[in-house]
Design an enzyme around this catalytic site. Sequence first.
Site, PDB file in Angstrom:
ATOM      1  N   GLU A  33      -0.012  -5.592   0.754  1.00 18.34           N
ATOM      2  CA  GLU A  33      -0.832  -6.539  -0.008  1.00 18.34           C
ATOM      3  C   GLU A  33      -0.064  -7.831  -0.308  1.00 18.34           C
ATOM      4  OE1 GLU A  33      -3.488  -4.118  -2.572  1.00 18.34           O
ATOM      5  OE2 GLU A  33      -3.280  -5.774  -3.990  1.00 18.34           O
ATOM      6  N   HIS A  48       7.896  16.067  13.434  1.00 14.27           N
ATOM      7  CA  HIS A  48       7.082  16.896  14.322  1.00 14.27           C
ATOM      8  C   HIS A  48       5.711  16.291  14.557  1.00 14.27           C
ATOM      9  CE1 HIS A  48      10.044  20.176  14.303  1.00 14.27           C
ATOM     10  NE2 HIS A  48      10.348  19.634  13.142  1.00 14.27           N
ATOM     11  N   LYS A  72     -13.775  -6.589  -3.220  1.00 15.86           N
ATOM     12  CA  LYS A  72     -14.310  -6.325  -4.567  1.00 15.86           C
ATOM     13  C   LYS A  72     -15.602  -7.107  -4.769  1.00 15.86           C
ATOM     14  CE  LYS A  72     -10.094  -5.313  -7.290  1.00 15.86           C
ATOM     15  NZ  LYS A  72      -9.312  -5.612  -8.492  1.00 15.86           N
TER      16      LYS A  72
END
Length: 472
Positions: A298, A327, A441
Amino acid sequence: MKPEIKKPIRVDFNNMTADFIGGKEGISTRDLNKVKPLAAAAAKAYDEGRGKGMMGWTELPYNQEETVAEIIKTAADVSKNFENFVVLGIGGSALGPFAVFNALCHLRHNDLPKKKRNAPRFFVEDNVDPERMTALLDVIDVKKTVFNVITKSGSTSETMSQYLIISDILKKKIGAEWNKHIIATTDTKNGNLIKLARANGFKTFYIPASVGGRFSELCPVGLLPAAVLGIDIREMLDGAKYIDGVCADNGDIFSNAALMSAAMQYIAIKKGKNISVMMPYADGLKYMADWYCQLWGESLGKESDLNGEKVHTGQTPVKALGVTDQHSQVQLYTEGPFDKVVTIIAVEKFRKTVKIAKGCEEYPNVNFLCGHTLNELITNERIATEYALFRAQRLNHTIILPSVNAYTVGQLIMFFQIETAYLGAMLNIDTFNQPGVEEGKNAAYALFGRAGYEAKKEEIKSAPKKKKKFII
Ligand code: PA5
Protein backbone atom coordinates in the site's frame (compact mmCIF):
# COMPACT_ATOMS: atom_id res chain seq x y z
CA MET A 1 13.37 -7.91 31.28
CA LYS A 2 16.85 -9.41 31.47
CA PRO A 3 19.43 -7.27 29.70
CA GLU A 4 20.82 -10.20 27.71
CA ILE A 5 17.64 -10.51 25.65
CA LYS A 6 17.74 -6.82 24.68
CA LYS A 7 19.77 -7.72 21.62
CA PRO A 8 19.68 -5.96 18.26
CA ILE A 9 18.38 -7.54 15.10
CA ARG A 10 20.92 -7.80 12.25
CA VAL A 11 20.69 -8.20 8.50
CA ASP A 12 22.94 -10.42 6.37
CA PHE A 13 23.07 -8.88 2.89
CA ASN A 14 25.77 -11.14 1.41
CA ASN A 15 23.44 -13.00 -0.93
CA MET A 16 22.25 -9.73 -2.45
CA THR A 17 25.72 -8.92 -3.75
CA ALA A 18 27.58 -9.63 -6.97
CA ASP A 19 30.44 -11.01 -4.82
CA PHE A 20 28.18 -13.87 -3.82
CA ILE A 21 25.56 -14.49 -6.47
CA GLY A 22 27.54 -13.19 -9.43
CA GLY A 23 27.61 -10.03 -11.50
CA LYS A 24 24.62 -10.84 -13.69
CA GLU A 25 22.04 -10.74 -10.89
CA GLY A 26 23.94 -9.52 -7.87
CA ILE A 27 24.32 -5.93 -6.68
CA SER A 28 27.80 -4.62 -7.33
CA THR A 29 29.82 -2.05 -5.42
CA ARG A 30 29.35 0.18 -8.43
CA ASP A 31 25.56 -0.17 -8.18
CA LEU A 32 25.72 0.72 -4.49
CA ASN A 33 28.02 3.68 -5.05
CA LYS A 34 25.61 5.01 -7.66
CA VAL A 35 22.62 5.01 -5.28
CA LYS A 36 24.50 6.23 -2.21
CA PRO A 37 23.57 9.92 -2.74
CA LEU A 38 19.91 9.02 -3.30
CA ALA A 39 19.95 6.85 -0.15
CA ALA A 40 21.58 9.63 1.86
CA ALA A 41 18.89 12.04 0.61
CA ALA A 42 16.18 9.56 1.67
CA ALA A 43 17.73 9.35 5.14
CA LYS A 44 17.75 13.14 5.30
CA ALA A 45 14.11 13.27 4.20
CA TYR A 46 13.29 10.85 7.06
CA ASP A 47 15.08 13.07 9.58
CA GLU A 48 13.49 16.24 8.26
CA GLY A 49 10.02 14.69 7.98
CA ARG A 50 9.94 13.29 11.53
CA GLY A 51 6.61 13.95 13.21
CA LYS A 52 5.38 16.07 10.31
CA GLY A 53 2.56 15.39 7.83
CA MET A 54 1.82 11.67 7.98
CA MET A 55 5.08 10.87 9.73
CA GLY A 56 3.76 11.04 13.28
CA TRP A 57 4.69 7.33 13.64
CA THR A 58 8.37 8.25 13.97
CA GLU A 59 7.62 9.84 17.35
CA LEU A 60 5.48 7.05 18.83
CA PRO A 61 8.36 5.45 20.76
CA TYR A 62 8.94 8.78 22.52
CA ASN A 63 5.65 10.59 23.06
CA GLN A 64 3.19 8.12 24.56
CA GLU A 65 4.08 7.96 28.27
CA GLU A 66 0.59 8.91 29.47
CA THR A 67 -1.19 6.88 26.82
CA VAL A 68 0.87 3.79 27.67
CA ALA A 69 0.03 4.13 31.37
CA GLU A 70 -3.68 4.45 30.53
CA ILE A 71 -3.51 1.47 28.16
CA ILE A 72 -1.86 -0.72 30.79
CA LYS A 73 -4.52 0.25 33.33
CA THR A 74 -7.37 -0.47 30.91
CA ALA A 75 -5.74 -3.74 29.82
CA ALA A 76 -5.55 -4.92 33.42
CA ASP A 77 -9.28 -4.18 33.88
CA VAL A 78 -10.17 -6.02 30.67
CA SER A 79 -8.00 -8.98 31.60
CA LYS A 80 -9.54 -9.20 35.05
CA ASN A 81 -13.17 -8.87 34.00
CA PHE A 82 -13.53 -10.44 30.58
CA GLU A 83 -12.93 -13.77 28.89
CA ASN A 84 -12.63 -12.57 25.30
CA PHE A 85 -11.11 -9.58 23.55
CA VAL A 86 -12.24 -9.06 19.96
CA VAL A 87 -10.70 -6.55 17.58
CA LEU A 88 -13.12 -5.25 14.95
CA GLY A 89 -11.07 -3.54 12.26
CA ILE A 90 -9.46 -4.06 8.87
CA GLY A 91 -6.16 -3.37 7.09
CA GLY A 92 -3.88 -1.24 9.21
CA SER A 93 -6.42 -1.46 12.02
CA ALA A 94 -6.15 -5.25 12.24
CA LEU A 95 -3.00 -6.72 10.70
CA GLY A 96 -0.58 -5.35 13.31
CA PRO A 97 -2.53 -6.55 16.37
CA PHE A 98 -2.85 -10.03 14.83
CA ALA A 99 0.83 -10.18 13.84
CA VAL A 100 2.02 -9.21 17.32
CA PHE A 101 -0.44 -11.60 18.99
CA ASN A 102 0.96 -14.47 16.95
CA ALA A 103 4.57 -13.42 17.45
CA LEU A 104 4.44 -12.98 21.19
CA CYS A 105 1.70 -15.25 22.56
CA HIS A 106 1.46 -18.98 22.83
CA LEU A 107 0.75 -20.36 19.35
CA ARG A 108 -2.43 -22.04 20.67
CA HIS A 109 -3.35 -19.18 22.99
CA ASN A 110 -7.11 -19.47 22.61
CA ASP A 111 -7.06 -23.23 23.17
CA LEU A 112 -5.15 -23.04 26.44
CA PRO A 113 -7.04 -23.35 29.72
CA LYS A 114 -7.67 -19.95 31.32
CA LYS A 115 -5.05 -20.41 34.05
CA LYS A 116 -2.28 -21.02 31.54
CA ARG A 117 -3.36 -18.20 29.24
CA ASN A 118 -3.25 -15.39 31.81
CA ALA A 119 -5.13 -13.21 29.31
CA PRO A 120 -8.48 -13.21 27.54
CA ARG A 121 -8.98 -15.25 24.39
CA PHE A 122 -8.14 -13.05 21.43
CA PHE A 123 -9.83 -12.63 18.05
CA VAL A 124 -9.21 -10.24 15.18
CA GLU A 125 -12.21 -9.99 12.89
CA ASP A 126 -11.00 -8.32 9.72
CA ASN A 127 -13.57 -9.50 7.22
CA VAL A 128 -17.29 -9.21 6.65
CA ASP A 129 -17.89 -12.77 5.53
CA PRO A 130 -21.26 -13.55 7.15
CA GLU A 131 -20.12 -17.08 7.95
CA ARG A 132 -17.16 -15.73 9.88
CA MET A 133 -19.27 -13.35 11.98
CA THR A 134 -21.67 -16.20 12.75
CA ALA A 135 -18.78 -18.47 13.64
CA LEU A 136 -17.36 -15.89 16.06
CA LEU A 137 -20.72 -15.52 17.77
CA ASP A 138 -20.89 -19.31 18.07
CA VAL A 139 -17.71 -19.44 20.17
CA ILE A 140 -17.90 -16.34 22.37
CA ASP A 141 -20.32 -15.18 25.02
CA VAL A 142 -20.80 -11.46 24.30
CA LYS A 143 -21.53 -10.88 28.00
CA LYS A 144 -17.94 -11.89 28.74
CA THR A 145 -16.41 -10.04 25.80
CA VAL A 146 -14.86 -6.66 25.08
CA PHE A 147 -14.96 -5.46 21.48
CA ASN A 148 -12.20 -3.08 20.48
CA VAL A 149 -13.57 -1.21 17.46
CA ILE A 150 -10.58 0.21 15.60
CA THR A 151 -10.97 2.60 12.69
CA LYS A 152 -8.96 5.71 12.03
CA SER A 153 -11.44 7.17 9.57
CA GLY A 154 -14.38 6.07 11.68
CA SER A 155 -16.29 5.33 8.51
CA THR A 156 -14.92 2.12 7.00
CA SER A 157 -17.96 0.11 5.88
CA GLU A 158 -16.62 -3.23 7.09
CA THR A 159 -15.79 -2.06 10.59
CA MET A 160 -18.90 0.07 11.01
CA SER A 161 -21.11 -2.85 9.89
CA GLN A 162 -19.42 -5.06 12.47
CA TYR A 163 -19.96 -2.33 15.07
CA LEU A 164 -23.67 -2.11 14.20
CA ILE A 165 -24.18 -5.86 14.44
CA ILE A 166 -22.31 -6.20 17.73
CA SER A 167 -23.77 -3.12 19.42
CA ASP A 168 -27.28 -4.34 18.56
CA ILE A 169 -26.56 -7.73 20.13
CA LEU A 170 -24.97 -6.10 23.19
CA LYS A 171 -27.93 -3.79 23.73
CA LYS A 172 -30.34 -6.72 23.55
CA LYS A 173 -28.34 -9.05 25.76
CA ILE A 174 -26.85 -6.64 28.28
CA GLY A 175 -29.04 -3.58 28.42
CA ALA A 176 -27.87 -0.30 29.94
CA GLU A 177 -24.28 -1.40 30.58
CA TRP A 178 -23.69 -2.49 26.98
CA ASN A 179 -21.30 0.39 26.43
CA LYS A 180 -18.79 -1.14 28.88
CA HIS A 181 -18.21 -3.87 26.30
CA ILE A 182 -16.88 -1.54 23.63
CA ILE A 183 -13.57 0.26 23.48
CA ALA A 184 -13.15 2.63 20.55
CA THR A 185 -9.78 3.36 18.97
CA THR A 186 -10.15 6.16 16.46
CA ASP A 187 -9.28 9.68 15.35
CA THR A 188 -9.60 12.44 17.94
CA LYS A 189 -12.24 14.34 15.98
CA ASN A 190 -12.96 12.96 12.49
CA GLY A 191 -15.40 10.24 11.56
CA ASN A 192 -18.45 8.60 13.02
CA LEU A 193 -16.87 6.35 15.61
CA ILE A 194 -15.69 9.25 17.72
CA LYS A 195 -19.23 10.68 17.66
CA LEU A 196 -20.68 7.32 18.68
CA ALA A 197 -18.03 6.94 21.37
CA ARG A 198 -18.95 10.30 22.87
CA ALA A 199 -22.68 9.72 22.60
CA ASN A 200 -22.50 6.29 24.20
CA GLY A 201 -19.66 6.84 26.66
CA PHE A 202 -17.24 4.24 25.26
CA LYS A 203 -13.76 4.09 26.69
CA THR A 204 -11.74 5.63 23.85
CA PHE A 205 -8.12 5.66 22.71
CA TYR A 206 -6.88 7.94 20.00
CA ILE A 207 -5.00 7.42 16.77
CA PRO A 208 -2.89 10.52 16.15
CA ALA A 209 -4.00 12.35 13.00
CA SER A 210 -0.41 12.10 11.68
CA VAL A 211 -0.32 8.28 11.92
CA GLY A 212 -1.77 6.34 8.97
CA GLY A 213 -3.36 2.89 9.28
CA ARG A 214 -0.42 0.74 8.18
CA PHE A 215 2.00 2.74 10.34
CA SER A 216 -0.20 2.55 13.44
CA GLU A 217 0.86 -0.65 15.20
CA LEU A 218 2.91 1.23 17.79
CA CYS A 219 0.05 3.54 18.82
CA PRO A 220 -3.10 2.42 20.72
CA VAL A 221 -4.19 0.44 17.63
CA GLY A 222 -1.59 -2.20 18.46
CA LEU A 223 -0.60 -1.32 22.01
CA LEU A 224 -4.00 -1.88 23.64
CA PRO A 225 -4.56 -5.39 22.21
CA ALA A 226 -0.93 -6.27 23.02
CA ALA A 227 -1.24 -5.03 26.61
CA VAL A 228 -4.50 -6.98 27.07
CA LEU A 229 -2.52 -10.06 26.04
CA GLY A 230 0.08 -9.34 28.72
CA ILE A 231 2.76 -8.25 26.23
CA ASP A 232 5.31 -5.78 27.55
CA ILE A 233 4.42 -2.80 25.34
CA ARG A 234 7.18 -0.64 26.81
CA GLU A 235 9.68 -3.22 25.57
CA MET A 236 8.10 -3.07 22.11
CA LEU A 237 8.47 0.71 22.09
CA ASP A 238 12.05 0.39 23.37
CA GLY A 239 12.87 -1.92 20.48
CA ALA A 240 11.40 0.62 18.05
CA LYS A 241 13.37 3.39 19.76
CA TYR A 242 16.58 1.41 19.35
CA ILE A 243 16.08 1.04 15.58
CA ASP A 244 15.11 4.68 15.22
CA GLY A 245 18.30 5.57 17.09
CA VAL A 246 20.37 3.58 14.59
CA CYS A 247 18.62 5.21 11.63
CA ALA A 248 18.30 8.80 12.85
CA ASP A 249 20.76 11.17 11.28
CA ASN A 250 22.48 8.26 9.53
CA GLY A 251 22.80 8.37 5.76
CA ASP A 252 25.49 5.69 5.65
CA ILE A 253 24.24 2.44 4.11
CA PHE A 254 27.00 0.44 5.82
CA SER A 255 25.88 1.34 9.33
CA ASN A 256 22.13 1.71 8.74
CA ALA A 257 20.66 -1.65 7.74
CA ALA A 258 17.19 -0.23 6.96
CA LEU A 259 18.82 2.18 4.52
CA MET A 260 20.99 -0.54 2.97
CA SER A 261 17.90 -2.69 2.57
CA ALA A 262 15.96 0.16 0.92
CA ALA A 263 18.92 0.95 -1.37
CA MET A 264 19.24 -2.68 -2.42
CA GLN A 265 15.49 -3.01 -3.03
CA TYR A 266 15.66 0.19 -5.08
CA ILE A 267 18.44 -1.24 -7.24
CA ALA A 268 16.53 -4.51 -7.50
CA ILE A 269 13.35 -2.72 -8.64
CA LYS A 270 15.34 -0.89 -11.30
CA LYS A 271 16.61 -4.31 -12.45
CA GLY A 272 13.03 -5.56 -12.81
CA LYS A 273 12.65 -7.42 -9.52
CA ASN A 274 8.98 -6.65 -9.05
CA ILE A 275 8.23 -9.15 -6.32
CA SER A 276 9.25 -9.02 -2.67
CA VAL A 277 8.91 -12.33 -0.88
CA MET A 278 8.79 -12.22 2.92
CA MET A 279 9.65 -15.62 4.37
CA PRO A 280 9.97 -15.94 8.13
CA TYR A 281 11.33 -19.23 9.45
CA ALA A 282 9.13 -19.17 12.55
CA ASP A 283 5.41 -19.84 12.82
CA GLY A 284 5.05 -16.99 15.27
CA LEU A 285 6.21 -14.55 12.60
CA LYS A 286 3.90 -15.85 9.86
CA TYR A 287 1.50 -12.95 10.27
CA MET A 288 4.34 -10.41 10.44
CA ALA A 289 4.64 -11.26 6.75
CA ASP A 290 0.94 -10.37 6.29
CA TRP A 291 1.46 -7.07 8.07
CA TYR A 292 4.55 -6.41 5.94
CA CYS A 293 2.61 -7.14 2.74
CA GLN A 294 0.17 -4.32 3.51
CA LEU A 295 2.91 -1.92 4.54
CA TRP A 296 4.99 -2.60 1.44
CA GLY A 297 2.16 -2.94 -1.06
CA GLU A 298 0.00 0.00 0.00
CA SER A 299 2.91 2.36 0.64
CA LEU A 300 4.97 1.71 -2.47
CA GLY A 301 2.41 0.68 -5.09
CA LYS A 302 1.77 4.06 -6.71
CA GLU A 303 0.66 5.30 -10.11
CA SER A 304 2.41 8.69 -10.05
CA ASP A 305 5.51 10.14 -8.49
CA LEU A 306 5.68 13.43 -6.61
CA ASN A 307 6.25 15.29 -9.90
CA GLY A 308 3.00 13.91 -11.29
CA GLU A 309 4.81 11.57 -13.70
CA LYS A 310 3.13 8.19 -14.26
CA VAL A 311 5.53 5.64 -12.79
CA HIS A 312 3.36 2.64 -11.78
CA THR A 313 5.95 1.66 -9.26
CA GLY A 314 6.07 -0.81 -6.38
CA GLN A 315 6.92 -4.40 -5.67
CA THR A 316 4.27 -7.07 -5.23
CA PRO A 317 4.69 -8.44 -1.71
CA VAL A 318 4.32 -12.18 -1.30
CA LYS A 319 4.16 -14.01 2.00
CA ALA A 320 5.77 -17.36 2.51
CA LEU A 321 6.53 -19.46 5.57
CA GLY A 322 9.70 -21.42 6.17
CA VAL A 323 9.89 -24.38 6.10
CA THR A 324 6.30 -25.01 5.00
CA ASP A 325 6.61 -23.16 1.70
CA GLN A 326 9.87 -24.87 0.77
CA HIS A 327 7.47 -27.59 -0.28
CA SER A 328 5.27 -25.29 -2.34
CA GLN A 329 6.98 -22.09 -3.47
CA VAL A 330 10.75 -22.49 -3.31
CA GLN A 331 10.80 -24.39 -6.63
CA LEU A 332 9.50 -21.19 -8.26
CA TYR A 333 11.87 -18.98 -6.30
CA THR A 334 14.96 -20.94 -7.40
CA GLU A 335 14.03 -21.79 -11.00
CA GLY A 336 11.27 -19.40 -12.09
CA PRO A 337 11.66 -15.87 -13.42
CA PHE A 338 14.42 -13.65 -12.05
CA ASP A 339 11.87 -11.17 -10.72
CA LYS A 340 12.07 -11.52 -6.94
CA VAL A 341 13.91 -10.42 -3.85
CA VAL A 342 13.52 -12.94 -1.04
CA THR A 343 13.71 -11.67 2.53
CA ILE A 344 14.19 -14.46 5.02
CA ILE A 345 13.62 -13.91 8.74
CA ALA A 346 15.77 -16.13 10.92
CA VAL A 347 15.43 -16.77 14.63
CA GLU A 348 18.65 -17.72 16.42
CA LYS A 349 17.16 -18.98 19.66
CA PHE A 350 13.65 -20.39 19.73
CA ARG A 351 11.67 -20.16 22.95
CA LYS A 352 11.29 -23.94 23.05
CA THR A 353 13.52 -26.88 22.20
CA VAL A 354 12.03 -30.11 20.87
CA LYS A 355 14.19 -33.20 20.55
CA ILE A 356 13.69 -35.61 17.69
CA ALA A 357 13.31 -38.99 19.36
CA LYS A 358 15.40 -42.05 18.54
CA GLY A 359 13.75 -45.22 17.29
CA CYS A 360 14.65 -45.74 13.64
CA GLU A 361 18.19 -47.11 14.01
CA GLU A 362 17.61 -49.71 11.30
CA TYR A 363 16.66 -47.06 8.73
CA PRO A 364 19.73 -44.85 8.13
CA ASN A 365 17.77 -42.46 5.90
CA VAL A 366 15.58 -41.55 8.85
CA ASN A 367 18.06 -42.29 11.63
CA PHE A 368 20.25 -39.31 10.65
CA LEU A 369 17.59 -37.08 12.22
CA CYS A 370 17.42 -38.96 15.51
CA GLY A 371 18.89 -37.25 18.55
CA HIS A 372 18.83 -33.85 16.84
CA THR A 373 16.23 -31.18 17.57
CA LEU A 374 13.48 -29.47 15.57
CA ASN A 375 15.46 -26.29 16.32
CA GLU A 376 18.43 -27.68 14.36
CA LEU A 377 16.13 -28.92 11.61
CA ILE A 378 14.38 -25.60 10.98
CA THR A 379 17.72 -23.75 11.16
CA ASN A 380 19.46 -26.11 8.74
CA GLU A 381 16.51 -25.98 6.37
CA ARG A 382 16.68 -22.19 6.43
CA ILE A 383 20.41 -22.25 5.71
CA ALA A 384 19.74 -24.80 2.95
CA THR A 385 17.15 -22.49 1.32
CA GLU A 386 19.53 -19.54 1.52
CA TYR A 387 22.14 -21.76 -0.14
CA ALA A 388 19.72 -22.97 -2.84
CA LEU A 389 18.77 -19.37 -3.64
CA PHE A 390 22.44 -18.33 -3.67
CA ARG A 391 23.30 -21.23 -5.98
CA ALA A 392 20.47 -20.23 -8.33
CA GLN A 393 21.77 -16.62 -8.29
CA ARG A 394 18.60 -15.25 -6.66
CA LEU A 395 18.69 -12.05 -4.65
CA ASN A 396 18.07 -12.88 -1.01
CA HIS A 397 18.94 -11.53 2.39
CA THR A 398 18.25 -12.57 5.96
CA ILE A 399 17.01 -10.56 8.91
CA ILE A 400 18.33 -12.25 12.04
CA LEU A 401 16.36 -12.05 15.31
CA PRO A 402 18.40 -13.21 18.32
CA SER A 403 15.06 -14.44 19.67
CA VAL A 404 11.42 -13.43 19.31
CA ASN A 405 10.41 -11.12 22.16
CA ALA A 406 8.68 -7.76 22.60
CA TYR A 407 11.98 -5.93 22.11
CA THR A 408 12.93 -7.62 18.82
CA VAL A 409 9.36 -7.46 17.50
CA GLY A 410 9.33 -3.71 18.21
CA GLN A 411 12.61 -3.45 16.32
CA LEU A 412 11.27 -5.43 13.37
CA ILE A 413 8.16 -3.26 13.06
CA MET A 414 10.16 -0.03 13.16
CA PHE A 415 12.78 -1.45 10.79
CA PHE A 416 10.20 -2.22 8.11
CA GLN A 417 8.41 1.12 8.60
CA ILE A 418 11.63 3.10 8.23
CA GLU A 419 12.81 0.98 5.31
CA THR A 420 9.48 1.62 3.58
CA ALA A 421 9.77 5.37 4.19
CA TYR A 422 13.34 5.36 2.81
CA LEU A 423 12.38 3.43 -0.31
CA GLY A 424 9.35 5.63 -0.91
CA ALA A 425 11.60 8.68 -0.73
CA MET A 426 14.08 7.07 -3.14
CA LEU A 427 11.23 6.30 -5.55
CA ASN A 428 10.02 9.90 -5.14
CA ILE A 429 6.46 8.87 -4.32
CA ASP A 430 3.94 9.65 -1.58
CA THR A 431 4.51 6.68 0.72
CA PHE A 432 1.68 7.62 3.04
CA ASN A 433 -1.38 7.95 0.81
CA GLN A 434 -3.56 5.16 -0.60
CA PRO A 435 -5.74 6.50 -3.43
CA GLY A 436 -6.23 2.99 -4.80
CA VAL A 437 -7.75 1.82 -1.51
CA GLU A 438 -9.93 4.94 -1.27
CA GLU A 439 -11.23 4.26 -4.79
CA GLY A 440 -12.50 0.83 -3.71
CA LYS A 441 -14.04 2.26 -0.52
CA ASN A 442 -15.83 4.99 -2.51
CA ALA A 443 -17.14 2.51 -5.08
CA ALA A 444 -18.59 0.39 -2.25
CA TYR A 445 -20.28 3.46 -0.71
CA ALA A 446 -21.77 4.29 -4.11
CA LEU A 447 -23.08 0.76 -4.62
CA PHE A 448 -24.88 1.08 -1.28
CA GLY A 449 -26.39 4.41 -2.36
CA ARG A 450 -24.61 6.47 0.31
CA ALA A 451 -25.44 10.18 0.02
CA GLY A 452 -22.71 12.18 -1.65
CA TYR A 453 -21.59 9.28 -3.90
CA GLU A 454 -24.23 9.73 -6.64
CA ALA A 455 -21.67 10.66 -9.32
CA LYS A 456 -19.60 7.58 -8.50
CA LYS A 457 -22.74 5.46 -8.78
CA GLU A 458 -23.41 6.85 -12.26
CA GLU A 459 -19.78 6.24 -13.22
CA ILE A 460 -20.04 2.60 -12.11
CA LYS A 461 -23.31 2.20 -14.02
CA SER A 462 -21.67 3.45 -17.21
CA ALA A 463 -18.94 0.79 -17.07
CA PRO A 464 -19.23 -1.73 -19.95
CA LYS A 465 -21.81 -4.45 -19.34
CA LYS A 466 -20.38 -7.93 -18.69
CA LYS A 467 -20.58 -10.23 -21.75
CA LYS A 468 -22.23 -13.61 -21.18
CA LYS A 469 -19.82 -15.36 -23.51
CA PHE A 470 -16.97 -14.68 -21.15
CA ILE A 471 -18.82 -16.15 -18.16
CA ILE A 472 -18.45 -19.82 -18.84
O1 PA5 B 1 -3.23 1.80 5.81
C1 PA5 B 1 -4.36 2.24 5.63
O2 PA5 B 1 -4.59 3.45 5.66
C2 PA5 B 1 -5.55 1.33 5.38
O3 PA5 B 1 -5.18 0.01 5.19
C3 PA5 B 1 -6.51 1.39 6.55
O4 PA5 B 1 -5.84 0.95 7.71
C4 PA5 B 1 -7.75 0.55 6.32
O5 PA5 B 1 -8.36 0.89 5.12
C5 PA5 B 1 -8.74 0.72 7.47
O6 PA5 B 1 -9.04 2.08 7.63
P1 PA5 B 1 -9.69 2.64 8.93
O7 PA5 B 1 -8.74 2.44 10.06
O8 PA5 B 1 -9.95 4.08 8.64
O9 PA5 B 1 -10.95 1.87 9.15
